[in-house]
Design a protein around this motif. Structure first.
Motif, PDB file in Angstrom:
ATOM      1  N   SER A 181      -8.057 -36.302 -41.021  1.00  0.00           N
ATOM      2  CA  SER A 181      -9.206 -36.927 -40.364  1.00  0.00           C
ATOM      3  C   SER A 181      -9.199 -36.635 -38.869  1.00  0.00           C
ATOM      4  CB  SER A 181      -9.210 -38.443 -40.607  1.00  0.00           C
ATOM      5  OG  SER A 181      -8.168 -39.094 -39.910  1.00  0.00           O
ATOM      6  N   ASP A 210     -10.413 -33.139 -38.428  1.00  0.00           N
ATOM      7  CA  ASP A 210     -11.844 -33.024 -38.708  1.00  0.00           C
ATOM      8  C   ASP A 210     -12.697 -33.616 -37.586  1.00  0.00           C
ATOM      9  OD1 ASP A 210     -11.316 -31.803 -41.106  1.00  0.00           O
ATOM     10  OD2 ASP A 210     -11.566 -33.611 -42.319  1.00  0.00           O
ATOM     11  N   ARG A 236     -18.583 -26.303 -40.170  1.00  0.00           N
ATOM     12  CA  ARG A 236     -18.358 -27.706 -39.815  1.00  0.00           C
ATOM     13  C   ARG A 236     -19.106 -28.057 -38.534  1.00  0.00           C
ATOM     14  NH1 ARG A 236     -15.434 -31.078 -42.309  1.00  0.00           N
ATOM     15  NH2 ARG A 236     -15.431 -32.454 -40.485  1.00  0.00           N
ATOM     16  N   SER A 287     -20.887 -39.515 -36.551  1.00  0.00           N
ATOM     17  CA  SER A 287     -20.979 -38.520 -37.617  1.00  0.00           C
ATOM     18  C   SER A 287     -22.328 -37.796 -37.567  1.00  0.00           C
ATOM     19  CB  SER A 287     -20.815 -39.173 -38.984  1.00  0.00           C
ATOM     20  OG  SER A 287     -21.042 -38.222 -40.010  1.00  0.00           O
ATOM     21  N   GLY A 322     -23.364 -36.255 -40.073  1.00  0.00           N
ATOM     22  CA  GLY A 322     -23.606 -36.045 -41.499  1.00  0.00           C
ATOM     23  C   GLY A 322     -22.632 -34.999 -41.998  1.00  0.00           C
ATOM     24  N   GLU A 323     -21.332 -35.362 -42.015  1.00  0.00           N
ATOM     25  CA  GLU A 323     -20.265 -34.396 -42.277  1.00  0.00           C
ATOM     26  C   GLU A 323     -19.120 -35.108 -42.988  1.00  0.00           C
ATOM     27  OE1 GLU A 323     -18.965 -31.560 -43.053  1.00  0.00           O
ATOM     28  OE2 GLU A 323     -19.767 -30.558 -41.260  1.00  0.00           O
ATOM     29  N   THR A 324     -18.231 -34.331 -43.584  1.00  0.00           N
ATOM     30  CA  THR A 324     -17.087 -34.917 -44.275  1.00  0.00           C
ATOM     31  C   THR A 324     -15.929 -35.146 -43.301  1.00  0.00           C
ATOM     32  OG1 THR A 324     -16.230 -32.731 -44.875  1.00  0.00           O
ATOM     33  CG2 THR A 324     -17.677 -33.839 -46.473  1.00  0.00           C
ATOM     34  N   VAL A 334     -14.243 -36.925 -47.296  1.00  0.00           N
ATOM     35  CA  VAL A 334     -15.180 -38.019 -47.577  1.00  0.00           C
ATOM     36  C   VAL A 334     -16.439 -37.833 -46.736  1.00  0.00           C
ATOM     37  CG1 VAL A 334     -15.551 -40.509 -47.452  1.00  0.00           C
ATOM     38  CG2 VAL A 334     -13.313 -39.606 -48.129  1.00  0.00           C
ATOM     39  N   TYR A 335     -17.590 -37.807 -47.379  1.00  0.00           N
ATOM     40  CA  TYR A 335     -18.834 -37.648 -46.632  1.00  0.00           C
ATOM     41  C   TYR A 335     -19.151 -38.929 -45.867  1.00  0.00           C
ATOM     42  CZ  TYR A 335     -23.699 -36.989 -45.407  1.00  0.00           C
ATOM     43  OH  TYR A 335     -24.876 -36.893 -44.706  1.00  0.00           O
ATOM     44  N   PRO A 339     -22.057 -40.745 -43.613  1.00  0.00           N
ATOM     45  CA  PRO A 339     -23.497 -40.632 -43.327  1.00  0.00           C
ATOM     46  C   PRO A 339     -23.774 -40.394 -41.843  1.00  0.00           C
ATOM     47  CG  PRO A 339     -23.054 -42.498 -44.775  1.00  0.00           C
ATOM     48  CD  PRO A 339     -21.728 -42.002 -44.306  1.00  0.00           C
TER      49      PRO A 339
END
Length: 493
Positions: free
Chosen positions: A88, A91, A100, A378, A380-382, A386-387, A389
């Protein structure tokens, strides 16, 4: 007078408000896109859980407890998630790519009306600022800055020898390290030291800066909690803290502007490539404006001085704890064995000392200078598969990540050997990663290595009983609020 009809209308209105609020709570608890994620029920329906623990100074511990109870993903506010895994962090804070999207900075935290390397939210504008200041932190610039680090550290050592070993009295190293690092960064920013180590007292400018943190946190929370505005006006304890912070901020701004003007007047031609040399040489008239540079000066000083002071203080404490006596002995053996003379200690030389570097790495793992995860939004990304919103606020909690058994065996134990060759190195990001990584990371390493090496070469030390629980007693309000760190020094055996 109110008629029966008036009372009925008022009652209906109140009932409607209550029903609406209960319906909204029901939506947040059971139907909101984040309702599937576990967390405290209060956090799911309001910002009160966040505000309470953020202002209490124990945020790292409370969010750690929440992750231990609820898992790797915790809902910490109606529209906010906290993660605690290595992936995480990569990411959220890593660089974007073709596959990404970038997670931009959170407006709830960073939208403070100031544009500088820390708080600028627009990625393009931040990249422009980073490019402008990057030459001040390159290898060639560091070589020209090294003599300043040595000069201040040498005087710092002489003061410890004069006031510590000669008298035998304990010194408050939480303050002494602040004096040292702000003196160094002050000269690299404004072209002049604050002379705190020389005068053995905190400079007024630094006191104003650090004193505004608590009030600043309160003001920042108004974006999350609307009721906080009236509370700040009517609750004496809160309003005093905020008023003090506002006054400190105004005074601090005035002093910063004054010092910035003096630095601009010095011009770019100096023997040392300080933070503003390249800007004054190559920047546009707008970029060289005194207000622009004053905004940058504040964050360069805070990020460059307070965080290094925190790490040096923490390392001193960990090494002084009786249970870590073997760690101190091993560090003493390495440093004192590597140099025949104090004067031989250089940046290049200390960079090659594996155990010294391991001690600093381990210190920043257990006591990260910035323990809370920087909040992002976010796109709108994983995150770790985990996606999340679009529009959801999200972060990785560094304190929890650094103290996770999956990331570091015996996570609460101070064990520098885990960073040596053959050890299982934990994942640690004290300086962040990706496009918003700390611009001064190499300067911070040079400063901390030289200071710690020279202290170890010169002194033995022991912890005063008053500071046995220093780490436990430390609090976080934006930055660490450090209790007194009382240490007794003696000449190196």
């Amino acid at each position: 007078m109110f008629s029966y009809t008036s009372y009925a209308v008022a009652g209906t209105l109140i009932l409607g408000i209550v029903v609406y609020q209960l319906g909204w709570y029901a939506y947040l608890l059971w139907f909101h896109p984040l309702s599937k994620y576990p967390g405290p029920k209060l956090a799911a329906v309001s910002q009160l859980w966040y505000a309470k623990h953020w202002l209490g100074g124990l945020w790292p511990h409370r969010i750690y407890e929440a992750h231990r109870k609820y898992g790797d993903i915790v809902r910490i506010a109606p529209n906010e998630l906290s993660f605690s895994t290595v992936q995480s962090a990569k990411d959220l804070y890593g660089s974007p790519s073709k596959t990404r999207k970038l997670f931009p900075k959170s407006d709830l935290f960073y939208d403070v009306g100031i544009s500088n390397l820390a708080f600028e939210m627009d990625p393009a504008e931040h990249a422009k600022q980073y490019k402008l200041f990057a030459p001040a932190f390159r290898a060639s610039a560091l070589r020209s800055q090294e003599h300043i680090v040595h000069e201040h550290t040498d005087f710092f050592i002489s003061q410890l020898r004069r006031l510590g070993t000669a008298s035998g009295e304990s010194l408050n190293m939480a303050l002494w390290f602040e004096w040292l690092t702000f003196d160094i960064i002050g000269e690299l920013t404004f072209g002049e030291s604050f002379n705190a180590v020389r005068e053995t007292r905190s400079h007024y400018w630094v006191t104003l800066l650090l004193g505004a943190n608590y009030g600043g946190s309160l003001l920042n929370l108004q974006k999350r909690l609307a009721i906080l505005g009236p509370a700040l006006r009517w609750v004496p304890q809160l309003s005093k803290a905020v008023n003090d912070a506002i006054n400190s901020t105004i005074q601090h701004r005035a002093l910063t502007l004054e010092k910035t003007r003096k630095r601009i007047a010095m011009g770019p031609s100096r023997n040392t490539q300080d933070f503003f040399t390249h800007v004054l040489e190559q920047g546009t008239e707008e970029e060289k404006g005194e207000n622009k540079l004053a905004d940058q000066a504040s964050v360069l000083l805070t990020a460059g001085a307070e965080t290094s002071a925190q790490v040096l203080g923490s390392a001193t404490w960990f090494l002084a704890v009786p249970g870590n006596a073997q760690c101190l002995k091993q560090l003493q053996k390495e440093v004192r064995g590597a140099f025949d003379r104090y004067e031989d200690i250089t940046a290049d030389a200390v960079a090659q000392l594996p155990y010294l570097n391991a001690v600093l790495e381990e210190t920043m793992r257990i006591m990260p200078p910035i323990p809370e995860g920087p909040p992002r939004v976010s796109p709108g990304e994983t995150v770790d598969g985990v996606y999340v919103p679009v529009g959801t606020y999200v972060s990785t909690d560094f304190w929890t990540l650094h103290h996770d058994e999956r990331n570091a065996e015996r996570p609460w134990e101070f064990d520098p050997s885990r960073w040596l060759e053959g050890g299982t190195r934990p994942f640690s990001i004290p300086f962040l990663t990706g496009p918003r990584m700390c611009i001064g990371v190499n300067l911070a390493w040079m400063e901390m290595r030289i200071a710690l090496a020279k202290i170890v070469y010169s002194f033995d030390w022991a912890l005063d009983e008053k500071s046995q629980h220093w780490v436990k007693d430390s609090r976080v309000v934006m930055l660490w609020q450090k209790p007194d760190l009382m240490v007794r020094f003696s000449p190196a055996a």
